[in-house]
Design a protein around this motif. Structure first.
Motif, PDB file in Angstrom:
ATOM      1  N   GLY A  55       0.798  -1.217   0.000  1.00 51.66           N
ATOM      2  CA  GLY A  55       0.000   0.000   0.000  1.00 51.66           C
ATOM      3  C   GLY A  55       0.834   1.273   0.000  1.00 51.66           C
ATOM      4  O   GLY A  55       2.076   1.231  -0.012  1.00 51.66           O
ATOM      5  N   TRP A  56       0.126   2.407   0.036  1.00 52.24           N
ATOM      6  CA  TRP A  56       0.763   3.722  -0.011  1.00 52.24           C
ATOM      7  C   TRP A  56       0.356   4.544   1.205  1.00 52.24           C
ATOM      8  O   TRP A  56      -0.809   4.507   1.634  1.00 52.24           O
ATOM      9  N   ALA A  57       1.319   5.287   1.737  1.00 50.34           N
ATOM     10  CA  ALA A  57       1.069   6.182   2.862  1.00 50.34           C
ATOM     11  C   ALA A  57       1.770   7.508   2.581  1.00 50.34           C
ATOM     12  O   ALA A  57       2.434   7.670   1.549  1.00 50.34           O
ATOM     13  N   CYS A  58       1.649   8.439   3.506  1.00 47.77           N
ATOM     14  CA  CYS A  58       2.306   9.740   3.311  1.00 47.77           C
ATOM     15  C   CYS A  58       2.682  10.345   4.652  1.00 47.77           C
ATOM     16  O   CYS A  58       2.096  10.037   5.692  1.00 47.77           O
ATOM     17  N   ARG A  59       3.688  11.202   4.618  1.00 46.17           N
ATOM     18  CA  ARG A  59       4.029  12.070   5.739  1.00 46.17           C
ATOM     19  C   ARG A  59       3.373  13.413   5.470  1.00 46.17           C
ATOM     20  O   ARG A  59       3.447  13.926   4.342  1.00 46.17           O
ATOM     21  N   TYR A  60       2.744  13.995   6.486  1.00 46.48           N
ATOM     22  CA  TYR A  60       2.063  15.269   6.237  1.00 46.48           C
ATOM     23  C   TYR A  60       2.061  16.162   7.472  1.00 46.48           C
ATOM     24  O   TYR A  60       2.249  15.701   8.600  1.00 46.48           O
ATOM     25  N   LYS A  61       1.852  17.440   7.219  1.00 45.78           N
ATOM     26  CA  LYS A  61       1.611  18.437   8.257  1.00 45.78           C
ATOM     27  C   LYS A  61       0.228  19.040   7.993  1.00 45.78           C
ATOM     28  O   LYS A  61      -0.145  19.263   6.838  1.00 45.78           O
ATOM     29  N   GLN A  62      -0.493  19.308   9.069  1.00 42.03           N
ATOM     30  CA  GLN A  62      -1.826  19.878   8.921  1.00 42.03           C
ATOM     31  C   GLN A  62      -1.936  21.156   9.744  1.00 42.03           C
ATOM     32  O   GLN A  62      -1.565  21.185  10.922  1.00 42.03           O
ATOM     33  N   LEU A  63      -2.440  22.200   9.091  1.00 39.91           N
ATOM     34  CA  LEU A  63      -2.637  23.470   9.784  1.00 39.91           C
ATOM     35  C   LEU A  63      -3.919  23.428  10.607  1.00 39.91           C
ATOM     36  O   LEU A  63      -4.783  22.573  10.411  1.00 39.91           O
ATOM     37  N   GLU A  64      -4.038  24.364  11.517  1.00 38.82           N
ATOM     38  CA  GLU A  64      -5.194  24.383  12.410  1.00 38.82           C
ATOM     39  C   GLU A  64      -6.505  24.578  11.666  1.00 38.82           C
ATOM     40  O   GLU A  64      -7.569  24.177  12.152  1.00 38.82           O
ATOM     41  N   ASP A  65      -6.452  25.198  10.488  1.00 41.70           N
ATOM     42  CA  ASP A  65      -7.685  25.405   9.724  1.00 41.70           C
ATOM     43  C   ASP A  65      -8.004  24.223   8.802  1.00 41.70           C
ATOM     44  O   ASP A  65      -8.935  24.282   8.002  1.00 41.70           O
ATOM     45  N   SER A 172       4.444   1.233 -17.270  1.00 41.48           N
ATOM     46  CA  SER A 172       3.285   1.481 -16.427  1.00 41.48           C
ATOM     47  C   SER A 172       3.577   1.162 -14.966  1.00 41.48           C
ATOM     48  O   SER A 172       4.329   0.233 -14.659  1.00 41.48           O
ATOM     49  N   CYS A 173       2.970   1.930 -14.067  1.00 48.04           N
ATOM     50  CA  CYS A 173       3.153   1.707 -12.635  1.00 48.04           C
ATOM     51  C   CYS A 173       1.872   2.082 -11.901  1.00 48.04           C
ATOM     52  O   CYS A 173       1.038   2.827 -12.426  1.00 48.04           O
ATOM     53  N   PRO A 174       1.686   1.577 -10.679  1.00 48.45           N
ATOM     54  CA  PRO A 174       0.508   1.973  -9.909  1.00 48.45           C
ATOM     55  C   PRO A 174       0.584   3.443  -9.512  1.00 48.45           C
ATOM     56  O   PRO A 174       1.669   3.963  -9.228  1.00 48.45           O
ATOM     57  N   LEU A 175      -0.557   4.112  -9.501  1.00 45.06           N
ATOM     58  CA  LEU A 175      -0.642   5.494  -9.019  1.00 45.06           C
ATOM     59  C   LEU A 175      -2.015   5.683  -8.353  1.00 45.06           C
ATOM     60  O   LEU A 175      -2.930   6.245  -8.946  1.00 45.06           O
ATOM     61  N   PRO A 176      -2.150   5.227  -7.116  1.00 44.87           N
ATOM     62  CA  PRO A 176      -3.443   5.262  -6.438  1.00 44.87           C
ATOM     63  C   PRO A 176      -3.717   6.589  -5.738  1.00 44.87           C
ATOM     64  O   PRO A 176      -4.277   6.617  -4.633  1.00 44.87           O
ATOM     65  N   LEU A 177      -3.324   7.696  -6.355  1.00 46.37           N
ATOM     66  CA  LEU A 177      -3.454   9.011  -5.740  1.00 46.37           C
ATOM     67  C   LEU A 177      -4.606   9.781  -6.352  1.00 46.37           C
ATOM     68  O   LEU A 177      -4.787   9.787  -7.569  1.00 46.37           O
ATOM     69  N   THR A 178      -5.366  10.450  -5.507  1.00 44.67           N
ATOM     70  CA  THR A 178      -6.450  11.302  -5.992  1.00 44.67           C
ATOM     71  C   THR A 178      -5.883  12.656  -6.404  1.00 44.67           C
ATOM     72  O   THR A 178      -4.753  13.017  -6.053  1.00 44.67           O
ATOM     73  N   GLN A 179      -6.690  13.434  -7.113  1.00 46.58           N
ATOM     74  CA  GLN A 179      -6.257  14.773  -7.491  1.00 46.58           C
ATOM     75  C   GLN A 179      -6.078  15.656  -6.255  1.00 46.58           C
ATOM     76  O   GLN A 179      -5.212  16.536  -6.239  1.00 46.58           O
ATOM     77  N   THR A 180      -6.863  15.415  -5.213  1.00 43.82           N
ATOM     78  CA  THR A 180      -6.700  16.162  -3.970  1.00 43.82           C
ATOM     79  C   THR A 180      -5.349  15.866  -3.341  1.00 43.82           C
ATOM     80  O   THR A 180      -4.653  16.769  -2.853  1.00 43.82           O
TER      81      THR A 180
END
Length: 245
Positions: A55-65, A172-180
């Motif tokens: 599967g796929w995961a991500c590292r992220y930061k989220q702002l208070e808003d 070709s490769c998997p790309l299970p990412l949404t536009q968001t």
């Protein structure tokens, strides 16, 4: 089993049979997560190094808003911060993008592994250096590349990384990412991502279908992206050491 990790580490140094066996045995505490779930949140105390098995995961930061910046993508074979256990509290979050299977590696097991297997230690240092290099390239993406170049560069990077661990079939490769998710990673709006994807498609540079990315001419996409794969260090001299050295 962590065969994707082994395949990636072998690009940095030549691993012995004992090294590979030791890596095969670190996949303990296997957990399954649904898509769009947090594996560990900012502020939590990390106790394990997480290895992505599937599967796929991500590292992220989220702002208070609520706004989110994806800082990196994790795919099979990736370690989510090799030395994260030195932190008292996470300064970022790690979340899933698809259903994910993880192996949690306890601190003591990782330290024992690196103490007994110097070539694994060398390979893990290279893996860490590549992670930092990718981060630098993402900063350049956000600060200097155009929207077209950003997406093209990201697609080139993901394709090369997936090819490294044997997850590419032809062009070709998997790309299970949404536009968001692409927007969160490139600092663009979803509308801008959609428009840019259409531009890449119209130029015949990419084909997106069924959560797969096809790149008919990788060299052409690399030229558009100003992509140089040297920062991934896949041809490091250590990969050519004799196994008996």
């Amino acid at each position: 089993m962590p065969h994707h990790l082994i395949r990636k580490l072998e690009h940095f140094t030549r691993l012995s049979a004992a090294d590979k066996t030791a890596l095969q045995e670190i996949a303990t505490r296997v957990q399954d997560f649904d898509a769009d779930a947090d594996i560990i949140r900012e502020g939590d105390r990390p106790e394990h190094v997480h290895l992505v098995l599937e599967g796929w995961a991500c590292r992220y930061k989220q702002l208070e808003d609520g706004r989110r910046q994806i800082i990196s993508f994790f795919m099979p074979g990736d370690l989510c911060d090799t030395h994260v256990f030195v932190l008292r509290a996470m300064d970022h979050s790690i979340g899933t993008l698809t259903p994910v299977r993880l192996a949690g590696i306890p601190r003591e097991r990782l330290l024992d592994l690196t103490a007994r297997h110097p070539r694994i230690t060398q390979a893990l240092w290279w893996e860490t250096l590549v992670t930092v290099a990718v981060q630098r390239e993402w900063v350049v993406n956000l600060g200097q590349r155009s929207a077209l170049e950003r997406l093209a560069h990201l697609f080139c990077e993901l394709f090369v990384r997936l090819r490294t661990v044997g997850l590419v079939e032809g062009d070709s490769c998997p790309l299970p990412l949404t536009q968001t998710e692409l927007a969160d990673a490139t600092g663009m709006t979803t509308v801008h991502v959609n428009r840019t994807l259409q531009e890449l498609r119209s130029a015949g540079l990419i084909i997106l279908k069924g959560k797969r990315l096809t790149i008919p001419d990788l060299a052409a996409l690399q030229a558009v992206a100003l992509f140089n794969p040297n920062y991934l260090h896949l041809e490091h001299d250590g990969a050519h050491f004799d196994a008996n050295d």
